[in-house]
Design a protein around this motif. Structure first.
Motif, PDB file in Angstrom:
ATOM      1  N   GLN A  17     -15.183 -11.623  24.402  1.00  0.00           N
ATOM      2  CA  GLN A  17     -16.101 -12.676  24.015  1.00  0.00           C
ATOM      3  C   GLN A  17     -16.125 -12.753  22.493  1.00  0.00           C
ATOM      4  N   TYR A  58      -9.071 -21.909  29.685  1.00  0.00           N
ATOM      5  CA  TYR A  58     -10.362 -21.491  29.150  1.00  0.00           C
ATOM      6  C   TYR A  58     -11.059 -22.665  28.477  1.00  0.00           C
ATOM      7  N   SER A 118     -15.231 -23.814  27.027  1.00  0.00           N
ATOM      8  CA  SER A 118     -16.540 -23.238  26.702  1.00  0.00           C
ATOM      9  C   SER A 118     -17.421 -24.273  26.035  1.00  0.00           C
ATOM     10  N   TYR A 130     -20.620 -24.372  23.154  1.00  0.00           N
ATOM     11  CA  TYR A 130     -21.388 -23.669  22.137  1.00  0.00           C
ATOM     12  C   TYR A 130     -22.487 -24.594  21.622  1.00  0.00           C
ATOM     13  N   LEU A 135     -22.627 -19.032  22.388  1.00  0.00           N
ATOM     14  CA  LEU A 135     -21.957 -19.434  23.620  1.00  0.00           C
ATOM     15  C   LEU A 135     -22.996 -19.727  24.699  1.00  0.00           C
ATOM     16  N   HIS A 181     -22.096 -21.526  28.058  1.00  0.00           N
ATOM     17  CA  HIS A 181     -21.387 -21.246  29.301  1.00  0.00           C
ATOM     18  C   HIS A 181     -19.894 -21.319  29.017  1.00  0.00           C
ATOM     19  N   TYR A 182     -19.124 -20.677  29.882  1.00  0.00           N
ATOM     20  CA  TYR A 182     -17.687 -20.782  29.738  1.00  0.00           C
ATOM     21  C   TYR A 182     -17.023 -20.772  31.107  1.00  0.00           C
ATOM     22  N   THR A 227     -17.035 -20.443  36.650  1.00  0.00           N
ATOM     23  CA  THR A 227     -17.869 -20.575  35.460  1.00  0.00           C
ATOM     24  C   THR A 227     -18.687 -19.302  35.283  1.00  0.00           C
ATOM     25  N   GLY A 279     -22.932 -17.566  29.137  1.00  0.00           N
ATOM     26  CA  GLY A 279     -22.753 -16.976  27.834  1.00  0.00           C
ATOM     27  C   GLY A 279     -24.038 -16.344  27.343  1.00  0.00           C
ATOM     28  N   CYS A 331     -17.781 -28.374  22.445  1.00  0.00           N
ATOM     29  CA  CYS A 331     -16.930 -27.928  23.532  1.00  0.00           C
ATOM     30  C   CYS A 331     -15.652 -27.384  22.906  1.00  0.00           C
TER      31      CYS A 331
END
Lengths: 109, 116
Positions: free
Chosen positions: A96, B31, B33, B35, B45, B47-48, B55, B58, B91
């Motif tokens: 992360q 990938y 995500s 932010y 973050l 969610h990713y 899913t 974060g 994103c």
């Protein structure tokens, strides 16, 4: 906890050299990134370091010392367009990204 | 050369309203995500996703939902907007493997959301 520290703001003169430091304390380390973000825009990738040492890419260089938890971004021959925020981010043991708050670099003529 | 496309760029909501921020990428990245970026703070973050149908949460997931029905799209839903959700949302996608981010993140242009 995990922490990334970088100066809030720096000022430099056009044509000069500036070094932006980043220190980190994270749970594990899988690499360090530097991104550039102009005001009102999205971050864009500058560099990635995973091994100790200096990576040079044109006017920009990035250095990493894993034992010291330390990196710096070196900008040479500064141009007015280099006025931006510079974001340091570390990839931790869970892959992360942990982000610093960014350093706003002001370039003066 | 579309890359990552986010819409809308600006939105004003009233407290309690819901909305969806759209994100699409055409780079076949696994990938993706979301932010949020607030003054004086690093990117956080929300969610990713490491692939279609997968899913995860974060650092700051409360008040937001996501889904990933296709590789290309990753919408972010605000269920009941609150003033604390006033922020700039980005994103981002990466061509890294399903278990790690390797290489650079590609960001959308951002969505500036104000909740009154």
């Amino acid at each position: 906890g995990q922490n990334i520290d970088q100066p809030t703001e720096m000022t430099a003169t056009e044509g000069a050299i500036v070094q932006i430091n980043c220190t980190y304390q994270t749970s594990g380390f899988n690499g360090l990134f530097w991104y550039q973000q102009h005001a009102g825009e999205a971050p864009t990738f500058l560099s990635y370091n995973v091994l100790d040492g200096l990576e040079e890419k044109g006017r920009f260089s990035s250095f990493l010392s894993r034992s010291k938890g330390y990196s710096y971004l070196l900008l040479k021959e500064l141009q007015m367009k280099d006025s931006a925020s510079y974001l340091c981010a570390v990839l931790d043991s869970n892959y992360q990204l942990i982000w610093g708050a960014g350093t706003k670099l002001i370039i003066k003529p | 050369n579309a890359g990552v496309t986010q819409t809308p760029k600006f939105q004003v909501l009233k407290t309690g309203q819901s909305m969806t921020l759209q994100c699409a990428q055409d780079m076949n990245h696994e990938y993706m995500s979301w932010y949020r970026q607030d003054p004086g703070m690093g990117l956080r973050l929300i969610h990713y996703s490491v692939g279609a149908g997968i899913t995860d949460q974060g650092e700051v997931p409360n008040g937001y939902n996501v889904s990933r029905s296709t590789t290309e799209d990753f919408p972010l839903r605000l269920l009941s907007a609150a003033p604390s959700q006033t922020s700039v949302y980005f994103c981002a996608s990466s061509g890294g493997t399903s278990e790690s981010i390797t290489g650079e993140l590609f960001f959308g242009e951002g969505s500036r959301l104000t909740v009154l």
